[in-house]
Design an enzyme around this catalytic site. Sequence first.
Site, PDB file in Angstrom:
ATOM      1  CD  GLN A  47       5.380   0.393  -6.132  1.00  0.00           C
ATOM      2  OE1 GLN A  47       4.187   0.356  -5.948  1.00  0.00           O
ATOM      3  NE2 GLN A  47       6.240  -0.249  -5.343  1.00  0.00           N
ATOM      4  CG  ASP A 102       7.049   2.783   5.190  1.00  0.00           C
ATOM      5  OD1 ASP A 102       7.280   2.462   6.361  1.00  0.00           O
ATOM      6  OD2 ASP A 102       5.940   2.597   4.644  1.00  0.00           O
ATOM      7  CD  GLU A 122       8.207  -3.274  -0.726  1.00  0.00           C
ATOM      8  OE1 GLU A 122       7.522  -2.894   0.239  1.00  0.00           O
ATOM      9  OE2 GLU A 122       7.822  -3.173  -1.906  1.00  0.00           O
ATOM     10  CG  ASP A 171       3.123  -1.527   6.218  1.00  0.00           C
ATOM     11  OD1 ASP A 171       2.175  -0.841   5.806  1.00  0.00           O
ATOM     12  OD2 ASP A 171       4.210  -1.035   6.574  1.00  0.00           O
TER      13      ASP A 171
HETATM   14  N1  SAM Z   1       1.590   2.457   5.090  1.00  0.00           N
HETATM   15  C1  SAM Z   1       1.319   2.494   3.729  1.00  0.00           C
HETATM   16  C2  SAM Z   1      -0.133   2.672   3.349  1.00  0.00           C
HETATM   17  O1  SAM Z   1      -1.027   2.138   4.021  1.00  0.00           O
HETATM   18  O2  SAM Z   1      -0.352   3.341   2.346  1.00  0.00           O
HETATM   19  C3  SAM Z   1       1.906   1.397   2.928  1.00  0.00           C
HETATM   20  C4  SAM Z   1       3.238   0.959   3.405  1.00  0.00           C
HETATM   21  S1  SAM Z   1       4.372   0.301   2.295  1.00  0.00           S
HETATM   22  C5  SAM Z   1       5.026   1.625   1.410  1.00  0.00           C
HETATM   23  C6  SAM Z   1       3.479  -0.664   1.131  1.00  0.00           C
HETATM   24  C7  SAM Z   1       4.431  -1.508   0.302  1.00  0.00           C
HETATM   25  O3  SAM Z   1       3.765  -2.690  -0.151  1.00  0.00           O
HETATM   26  C8  SAM Z   1       4.979  -0.824  -0.945  1.00  0.00           C
HETATM   27  O4  SAM Z   1       6.339  -0.524  -0.752  1.00  0.00           O
HETATM   28  C9  SAM Z   1       4.769  -1.863  -2.060  1.00  0.00           C
HETATM   29  O5  SAM Z   1       5.863  -1.972  -2.947  1.00  0.00           O
HETATM   30  C10 SAM Z   1       4.554  -3.131  -1.247  1.00  0.00           C
HETATM   31  N2  SAM Z   1       3.816  -4.197  -1.950  1.00  0.00           N
HETATM   32  C11 SAM Z   1       2.754  -4.051  -2.779  1.00  0.00           C
HETATM   33  N3  SAM Z   1       2.364  -5.249  -3.234  1.00  0.00           N
HETATM   34  C12 SAM Z   1       3.200  -6.176  -2.682  1.00  0.00           C
HETATM   35  C13 SAM Z   1       3.303  -7.588  -2.770  1.00  0.00           C
HETATM   36  N4  SAM Z   1       2.458  -8.301  -3.547  1.00  0.00           N
HETATM   37  N5  SAM Z   1       4.281  -8.210  -2.059  1.00  0.00           N
HETATM   38  C14 SAM Z   1       5.141  -7.508  -1.288  1.00  0.00           C
HETATM   39  N6  SAM Z   1       5.093  -6.162  -1.171  1.00  0.00           N
HETATM   40  C15 SAM Z   1       4.131  -5.503  -1.856  1.00  0.00           C
END
Ligand code: SAM
Length: 290
Positions: A47, A102, A122, A171
């Site tokens: 991304q 984050d 992550e 998350d």
């Molecule tokens: N609090 C936020 C919200 O609800 O918008 C999201 C928190 S965090 C930034 C979400 C994270 O999930 C991102 O950093 C993304 O890279 C990660 N993510 C997405 N798909 C994933 C997967 N299949 N396995 C692990 N992490 C993943």
Amino acid sequence: MKHVQDTLPPYVKIENGELWLTEDDRENLKISYRIKDIIFSEPSEFQHVMILDSYDFGRMLVLDGVVQTTSIDGHIYNEMISHIPLQLHPAAKKVLIIGGGDCGAAREAAKYPHLEEIHMVEIDEKVVQACKAHLQEVSGNLSDPRVKFIYDDGVAFVKEHENEYDVIIIDSSDPVGPAEALFSRDFYANVRRALKDDGLMVCQSQSPIFHLDILRRTYNNIGELFPHVKVYTATVPTYPGGLWSFTIGSTKPLALPEKATIPADTKYVNEGILKQCFELPQFLKTALEK
Ligand code: SAM
């Protein structure tokens, strides 16, 4: 203005000499934030990762043009997704966070001295590095030795773990791209297998206003896999609609401890929030009863 439109992604625009981020991932809704500065902007394998400094919300993490968390309201979401499950399972020792790049959820979990291991899986290392360097209001410059960062797909990771974790916190970002599978029934089934017999899971289950279909599907899927399922909500201003939902699945009845042990430095969660968190607005109760 040091920025040039040609070098910016399409969702960041220079308008009358001002920088604006416009979330335009929805068909009928656009949300715009006036930006002071672009602190970090790089594509990763998964991304486009940006840390922007905004006028109203301070620094924010933006993934593919969608705001994930901010300095001003990030604590509401991160405290609710962490402290509620950890209060419901006061004997937890080993916690898994899926997503959460984050670092806000890991930071909140690390406030519990009785936890022995906090694993954070992550998919995108660049998100973690950007937030640790430029979004410390949320990440807290996390360096607790109990927190182990694993850069992997959460979907694949849970398939390989059985009967291991007391609490699993999902998350994730919105259900598009790599996060789509984090909302599937198969994934929740593997989460259940990765939990110990008395374990519990929580996930963010989107907006009850704009994504009631996703919330109901999540609630039903988790309800089929776990004997106990409950939804709670919080208002997070930067998420569309404000009102946001979380869904808990548990093998044991969900009961809060008589004496809550909320860490002293929370900014949102307190004993009152904890006591009433499962009280839902009537439209939501009705929707989940259907
Ligand atoms: N609090 C936020 C919200 O609800 O918008 C999201 C928190 S965090 C930034 C979400 C994270 O999930 C991102 O950093 C993304 O890279 C990660 N993510 C997405 N798909 C994933 C997967 N299949 N396995 C692990 N992490 C993943």
